[in-house]
Design a protein around this motif. Sequence first.
Motif, PDB file in Angstrom:
ATOM      1  N   TYR A  14       0.841  -1.083  -0.043  1.00  0.00           N
ATOM      2  CA  TYR A  14      -0.119  -0.069  -0.147  1.00  0.00           C
ATOM      3  C   TYR A  14       0.889   1.292  -0.063  1.00  0.00           C
ATOM      4  CZ  TYR A  14      -3.300   3.647   1.312  1.00  0.00           C
ATOM      5  OH  TYR A  14      -4.135   4.668   1.352  1.00  0.00           O
ATOM      6  N   THR A  15       0.716   2.233  -1.049  1.00  0.00           N
ATOM      7  CA  THR A  15       1.504   3.249  -0.932  1.00  0.00           C
ATOM      8  C   THR A  15       0.762   4.702  -0.888  1.00  0.00           C
ATOM      9  OG1 THR A  15       1.217   3.352  -3.669  1.00  0.00           O
ATOM     10  CG2 THR A  15       3.280   2.184  -2.176  1.00  0.00           C
ATOM     11  N   GLY A  16      -0.559   4.512  -0.459  1.00  0.00           N
ATOM     12  CA  GLY A  16      -1.437   5.688  -0.426  1.00  0.00           C
ATOM     13  C   GLY A  16      -1.362   6.489   0.772  1.00  0.00           C
ATOM     14  N   LEU A  17      -0.305   6.362   1.667  1.00  0.00           N
ATOM     15  CA  LEU A  17      -0.275   6.858   2.940  1.00  0.00           C
ATOM     16  C   LEU A  17      -0.529   8.496   2.720  1.00  0.00           C
ATOM     17  CD1 LEU A  17       0.244   6.669   6.236  1.00  0.00           C
ATOM     18  CD2 LEU A  17       2.463   7.062   5.538  1.00  0.00           C
ATOM     19  N   GLY A  18       0.270   9.054   1.862  1.00  0.00           N
ATOM     20  CA  GLY A  18       0.237  10.449   1.611  1.00  0.00           C
ATOM     21  C   GLY A  18      -1.022  11.054   1.205  1.00  0.00           C
ATOM     22  N   ASP A  19      -1.878  10.084   0.397  1.00  0.00           N
ATOM     23  CA  ASP A  19      -3.082  10.569  -0.095  1.00  0.00           C
ATOM     24  C   ASP A  19      -4.165  10.864   0.884  1.00  0.00           C
ATOM     25  OD1 ASP A  19      -1.711  10.745  -2.508  1.00  0.00           O
ATOM     26  OD2 ASP A  19      -2.061   8.728  -2.892  1.00  0.00           O
ATOM     27  N   LEU A  20      -4.135  10.188   2.020  1.00  0.00           N
ATOM     28  CA  LEU A  20      -5.376  10.036   3.018  1.00  0.00           C
ATOM     29  C   LEU A  20      -5.521  11.367   3.396  1.00  0.00           C
ATOM     30  CD1 LEU A  20      -4.486   6.757   4.711  1.00  0.00           C
ATOM     31  CD2 LEU A  20      -6.192   7.075   3.298  1.00  0.00           C
ATOM     32  N   ALA A  37     -11.282   4.955   0.843  1.00  0.00           N
ATOM     33  CA  ALA A  37     -12.093   3.807   0.201  1.00  0.00           C
ATOM     34  C   ALA A  37     -11.069   2.900  -0.408  1.00  0.00           C
ATOM     35  CB  ALA A  37     -13.165   4.218  -0.963  1.00  0.00           C
ATOM     36  N   ASP A  38     -10.010   3.452  -1.208  1.00  0.00           N
ATOM     37  CA  ASP A  38      -9.013   2.437  -1.570  1.00  0.00           C
ATOM     38  C   ASP A  38      -8.239   1.812  -0.509  1.00  0.00           C
ATOM     39  OD1 ASP A  38      -9.573   3.643  -4.271  1.00  0.00           O
ATOM     40  OD2 ASP A  38      -7.996   5.036  -4.326  1.00  0.00           O
TER      41      ASP A  38
END
Length: 154
Positions: A14-20, A37-38
């Motif tokens: 999972y690489t979306g940490l900065g998008d939360l 949601a992702d």
Amino acid sequence: MLGTVATLTASKTYTGLGDLPHFNPDDDRDPLPPAVADLRAAIAEASAILICTPEYAGGLPGSFKNLLDWTVGGGEIYGKPVSWINASSIAAPTGGRDAHDSLRKVLTYAGAKIVEEACVRIPISRADVAEGQVADPDLRGRIAVAVKRLREGV
């Protein structure tokens, strides 16, 4: 790497940490922000979750705690096998113990199934890392054992 969550279904990271977005309980309802949601979809499809996070200022880094906060309300992590590997520097005074205590508290609250045998500290020096990967075969073997234990806990 600041808080990596690897799902073992297809060995996805999972690489979306900065998008939360910043967690706000008032926003924890449909429609969820797309990044949340992702995250929840990635957790739902995973057979197990492996976490690697550093310790910062005596606990979890704030952005990683934010990620964990978004997991509580959805229930996707409930009953899911979870473990962590701390690959901190040999010089790290507590080896991430305080971060792990915080992590354990949140994961227990969320109902995750902590696979104790797969939660390990593997001290790694900068010399053991080449091109972003652990190069030492012994250390790689220790990491592989922890991952195997997590898979067995599924």
